[in-house]
Design an enzyme around this catalytic site. Structure first.
Site, PDB file in Angstrom:
ATOM      1  N   HIS B  54     -85.607 -10.586 -74.684  1.00  0.00           N
ATOM      2  CA  HIS B  54     -84.827  -9.707 -75.553  1.00  0.00           C
ATOM      3  C   HIS B  54     -83.528 -10.376 -75.994  1.00  0.00           C
ATOM      4  O   HIS B  54     -82.574  -9.714 -76.369  1.00  0.00           O
ATOM      5  CB  HIS B  54     -84.506  -8.398 -74.820  1.00  0.00           C
ATOM      6  CG  HIS B  54     -85.705  -7.706 -74.276  1.00  0.00           C
ATOM      7  ND1 HIS B  54     -86.736  -7.303 -75.085  1.00  0.00           N
ATOM      8  CD2 HIS B  54     -86.059  -7.365 -73.005  1.00  0.00           C
ATOM      9  CE1 HIS B  54     -87.670  -6.721 -74.336  1.00  0.00           C
ATOM     10  NE2 HIS B  54     -87.291  -6.760 -73.072  1.00  0.00           N
ATOM     11  N   LYS B 102     -81.948   0.073 -68.462  1.00  0.00           N
ATOM     12  CA  LYS B 102     -82.765   0.622 -69.543  1.00  0.00           C
ATOM     13  C   LYS B 102     -83.891   1.437 -68.900  1.00  0.00           C
ATOM     14  O   LYS B 102     -84.436   1.059 -67.864  1.00  0.00           O
ATOM     15  CB  LYS B 102     -83.326  -0.500 -70.420  1.00  0.00           C
ATOM     16  CG  LYS B 102     -82.213  -1.257 -71.179  1.00  0.00           C
ATOM     17  CD  LYS B 102     -82.686  -2.049 -72.372  1.00  0.00           C
ATOM     18  CE  LYS B 102     -83.564  -3.245 -72.042  1.00  0.00           C
ATOM     19  NZ  LYS B 102     -83.227  -4.010 -70.838  1.00  0.00           N
ATOM     20  N   HIS B 216     -91.393  -4.077 -76.126  1.00  0.00           N
ATOM     21  CA  HIS B 216     -92.372  -4.909 -75.430  1.00  0.00           C
ATOM     22  C   HIS B 216     -93.720  -4.769 -76.112  1.00  0.00           C
ATOM     23  O   HIS B 216     -94.754  -5.100 -75.552  1.00  0.00           O
ATOM     24  CB  HIS B 216     -92.519  -4.481 -73.970  1.00  0.00           C
ATOM     25  CG  HIS B 216     -91.220  -4.327 -73.263  1.00  0.00           C
ATOM     26  ND1 HIS B 216     -90.535  -3.145 -73.264  1.00  0.00           N
ATOM     27  CD2 HIS B 216     -90.492  -5.207 -72.554  1.00  0.00           C
ATOM     28  CE1 HIS B 216     -89.408  -3.308 -72.567  1.00  0.00           C
ATOM     29  NE2 HIS B 216     -89.362  -4.547 -72.132  1.00  0.00           N
TER      30      HIS B 216
END
Ligand SMILES: Nc1ncnc2c1ncn2[C@@H]1O[C@H](COP(=O)(O)OP(=O)(O)O)[C@@H](O)[C@H]1O
Ligand SMILES: Nc1ncnc2c1ncn2[C@@H]1O[C@H](COP(=O)(O)OP(=O)(O)O)[C@@H](O)[C@H]1O
Ligand SMILES: [Mg+2]
Ligand SMILES: [Mg+2]
Ligand SMILES: [Mg+2]
Ligand SMILES: [Mg+2]
Lengths: 213, 327, 327, 213
Positions: B54, B102, B216
């Site tokens: 990320h 997260k 993802h």
């Protein structure tokens, strides 16, 4: 037959479980690819490889510290969701064992119960969420009932194993509420949960290992 | 698979080595894959992290005014508790540590366990969970909303608060307030390939995009044909505005790229997003356009809105100096 | 073609509108496609520009310590002289203007003509031409080397010099000295698609990369199979080191992405580049990793070295504040 | 026949040239795709469309200012390399015309010469570089020689045209030294230069326009 599990025996079991998991590559990977991100076999296999690699060191430990160490190793090697779940399970079980050097069937039952509780707590999940819990929880329940009923060790272990298998299969039609499968549009329904499968393998191998002599 | 890498199993370590070479003000702990500031000031420590892939999240947000440590897992895999523990230890200067997590069950479990381990060492740890992705139904029943690009705003504002010398509780309060006011919505145009897997995890047809896809590659709300920037801005903004009332308020806006979408397209999208927001009488205080929270080499974008009050605005505008964000 | 755009013929205008919305400190002159600073200080003006599709170049480098105005042509097409003239007019505060041109014959012709037009208006204009791409043989006979990512260093250093209040001649001297010390070499992994054309301009096979490809997809020196980061770092660095003597010197390093290559890969490459350079006893003073000079959504990278002396080092380290580079 | 070109006539020519260029889309685009970046037709066509759109305003101008205006319009509308080259050519030609209201063949010859000089200067190129110059330069030379030899206007214009065509064709085997084709591995050899083609079309149309009554 009356079982006694000491460090040596447990490491024997770990080696057998490592083999069983290694052999399940394609099936488990496929399940996690369909319902999750495809890495569950890689994760678990790395963890058990690591345990086998570390066996000399593990062999020197008492049962409680052994479980603690296995927990730490799985936690850091397996990674992802299952690493921390197995890690938590083993660490909690280590507390249950304390400084006892051997497990009989009753202590084994307490250890397995400690494990499933740790997993449920850590994962904030319960039976029915389509996870490894759906294998372990009914298995532990079956073992407890068998012991309450006064079954002998062999029969009690067979009950443990059969309930694990049934539990694993029960995940097929469940919709996932936890784990990556819950982002799938069908929540993974129609496919067995990979974590339930590897958990079941471990129980099957444990029973096999304990019953083999 | 065309990637500038060596061994697919070493991408995280080699990337982090490359980061500290470019940013000598950062320190890297190999093995536990922690990046932290070299120069430590006594203040509440901020730790975030998660799977790799990320970038610039999360190591790129370590620096003055944002994170004190970032913890990397393997690509798209949560870091294990021992790694997070190391991050906590490095971020701790005695004032306690806030974890910014997260909302993925793997992340939550690993960070929670690390929190317990740290607490056993006598470190005070609190945590907040970012769940800004309106593509997913919010739910207390299942895992619920994912945390995506809005996380960067939480790093920024909690970081600014911590920089003022505020207490752990105060920093946590700001982080939670920020989280309450954030919503994001994304869209993907191409799949991404995990280095260790070597082929794309899913397929999108020639003219197909997926609205609401996760960072993802998790399924979104709808596969549809490619839209114009005008349409996309409307689809993404409306999904956000339907979920939370931003009408008439002042916001921070992030137009985020997923990795392979060029700035040209992000700026074109920004142009349209501004029009949609102004129709809703929303005032944009500050805009961030760029690759802030990516998904390997996925093409696509996300839009994030953060509703500001005076406190949050001041924290947003406070200086920060990190590899990926400088204010 | 999957792009976040509306009308392919309006991408430049809509992008520039999106830029000034995100960066209210900049001003946009529509039609002539000029972006300049709102806040003007009396100093030598710096103007650069060229075809669009290289974002953040060039508008992203307008701000304190770098450019005063950026002029955009259509995608991959040189801006016309009247546009450049407007850029010159906006950048001029009476101290004269320096044009930073990349070495493409279209750019040179258009900027030269603009220079003449500006001189007719009494504005003093000088120009420098960046030709850093060692993929192409240098030549006074033909157009010769292309200007690529190294141009950003010229913006930075000339901008810093101009910020000191130096004269046009001094700023030009610094720009030329910088140019002399810069070499770049790139590689492409995927083609790019001009919005108005709608399909890729060339093809690279599944495992093929092109060493030395230009930032408009111009042919490079060799098509080859995909390399590891180790190999790539060696190929690109060696081509640079063969061309210019950096041995034992101190440099600024840029590891630049072409638009679709994720930061993870650029950092992995940076890790290897550092190793190659240290083998050659080259000391890296500062490293820039990111998308600085792109080619639409091409995947690929380039490496740029700038040899530093005390003067250049000070200018490199001087503060700058632009959308795409903050020091 | 003795030619006289005033503003009206030149605009008539511009309209004819615009049509000719419009019709050449596929061929010119293909040539620039092979040797350059594929936009030469788009560029030129946009420029001539713009001139035709502006014809009312252009019709009010004297010849010198007309050329100046055409130069500015082409420069800003065509863009790229050819925009500034045509722009420079027309602006330089405007100076040659000055305040004369009409061109005869001699002035036309001077105007074309001014144009080719402006292009060579702006492009830092000469004949043999595989550019539009390879059309215009020999064409102007042929016209000059024809006039020196005392040929009549018609024959001189035919010489102009033929030399342009030959010049255009001569670019086929050249290797590019200027323009984008010089980055091709074969420097564009084997393909006619697109800029040479559109230049040739303009000369052909001019000759046709002047010879038609
Ligand atoms: N919250 C949870 N509680 C219990 N088990 C879980 C939970 N989340 C995931 N699991 C189990 O973990 C398995 C997936 O593990 P793995 O693939 O190794 O991790 P990840 O999901 O992070 O990729 C699932 O199949 C499921 O059995
Ligand atoms: N330096 C130069 N001098 C003269 N003519 C040139 C030069 N460079 C390019 N040209 C001409 O311009 C043509 C290309 O024009 P065009 O495609 O419109 O611009 P660009 O090359 O910028 O895309 C070439 O075919 C060639 O005839
Ligand atoms: Mg998994
Ligand atoms: Mg995983
Ligand atoms: Mg062009
Ligand atoms: Mg062209």
């Amino acid at each position: 037959m009356e079982i006694k599990i000491n460090t040596k025996k447990y490491i024997e079991y770990i080696e057998m479980a490592a083999k069983k998991i290694e052999a399940s590559k394609d099936y488990v990977t496929e399940l996690d690819s369909i319902t999750g991100d495809g890495d569950h076999w890689v994760n678990m296999n790395m963890g058990f490889e690591k345990l086998v690699e570390t066996k000399e060191e593990l062999a020197t430990m008492d049962l409680g510290p052994l479980f603690q160490k296995i927990g730490m190793l799985l936690m850091s090697t397996v990674g992802g969701s299952s690493g921390v779940l197995y890690g938590s399970a083993y660490i909690k079980a280590a507390k249950t064992i304390g400084d006892q050097k051997e497990m009989d069937i009753n202590l084994l039952c307490d250890v397995l119960e400690a494990k499933v509780n740790a997993i449920m707590e850590r994962g904030n999940a319960k039976p029915g969420c389509k996870t490894m819990i759906d294998t372990l929880y009914p298995a532990v329940t079956a073992l407890k009932e068998a012991l309450e009923k006064g079954l002998n060790d062999y029969d009690a272990l067979q009950a443990l194993k059969q309930a694990a298998i049934d539990g694993m299969n029960s995940t097929k039609d469940m919709e996932a509420l936890k784990g990556r499968a819950c982002y799938q549009s069908n929540k993974g329904a129609g496919h067995i949960d990979p974590g339930a499968v590897t958990m079941c393998y471990q129980i099957e191998v444990l029973v096999e290992c304990l019953c083999k002599e | 698979m065309k990637k500038i890498i060596n061994n697919p199993n070493h991408v995280v370590t080699e990337m982090l080595q490359g980061i500290v070479k470019a940013h000598p003000e950062l320190q890297y702990f190999e093995g536990v894959e922690v990046i932290c500031k070299k120069d430590k000031k006594k203040k509440v420590g901020l730790v975030s992290g998660g799977g790799s892939g990320h970038e610039p999240a999360h190591a790129g947000y370590v620096g003055t005014g944002m994170l004190d440590a970032a913890v990397s897992g393997n690509v798209f895999a949560s870091p294990s508790p021992d790694r997070v523990l190391k991050g906590i230890q490095e971020a701790n200067t005695g004032e306690g540590v806030l974890l910014i997590i997260k909302n993925y069950s793997g992340d939550i479990m690993n960070f929670d366990m690390a929190k317990e381990l740290a607490e056993m060492e006598g470190i005070r740890v609190e945590s907040v969970v970012v769940k800004d992705d309106v593509a997913v139904k919010d739910s207390t029943y299942s895992t619920g909303r994912r945390g995506i690009a809005g996380t960067v705003f939480v790093h920024k504002l909690a970081g600014a608060k911590s920089e003022t010398g505020a207490s752990l509780d105060e920093v946590k309060r700001v982080a939670e307030k920020t989280i309450t006011n954030i919503r994001s919505m994304g869209m993907a145009m191409t799949p991404c390939t995990l280095p260790a897997v070597g082929k794309p995890g899913f397929v999108l047809e020639e003219n197909e995009v997926e609205i609401g896809m996760g960072i993802h590659g998790e399924p979104g709300v709808e596969k549809t044909t490619i839209k114009t920037a005008v349409e996309l801005a409307e689809i993404l903004c409306n999904k956000i505005l339907d979920d939370y009332d931003y009408e008439g308020s002042e916001v921070a806006l992030m137009v985020n790229g997923l990795g392979a979408t060029p700035l040209m397209e992000l700026y074109i999208l920004n142009n349209e997003v501004e029009k949609v927001l102004s129709k809703h009488n929303i005032k944009i205080h500050k805009t961030f356009v760029g690759n802030y929270m990516t998904a390997l080499e996925m093409a696509g974008c996300s839009i994030t809105l953060l509703k500001l009050d005076d406190e949050l605005k001041e924290l947003l505008d406070a200086p920060c100096d990190t590899p990926a964000m400088k204010v």
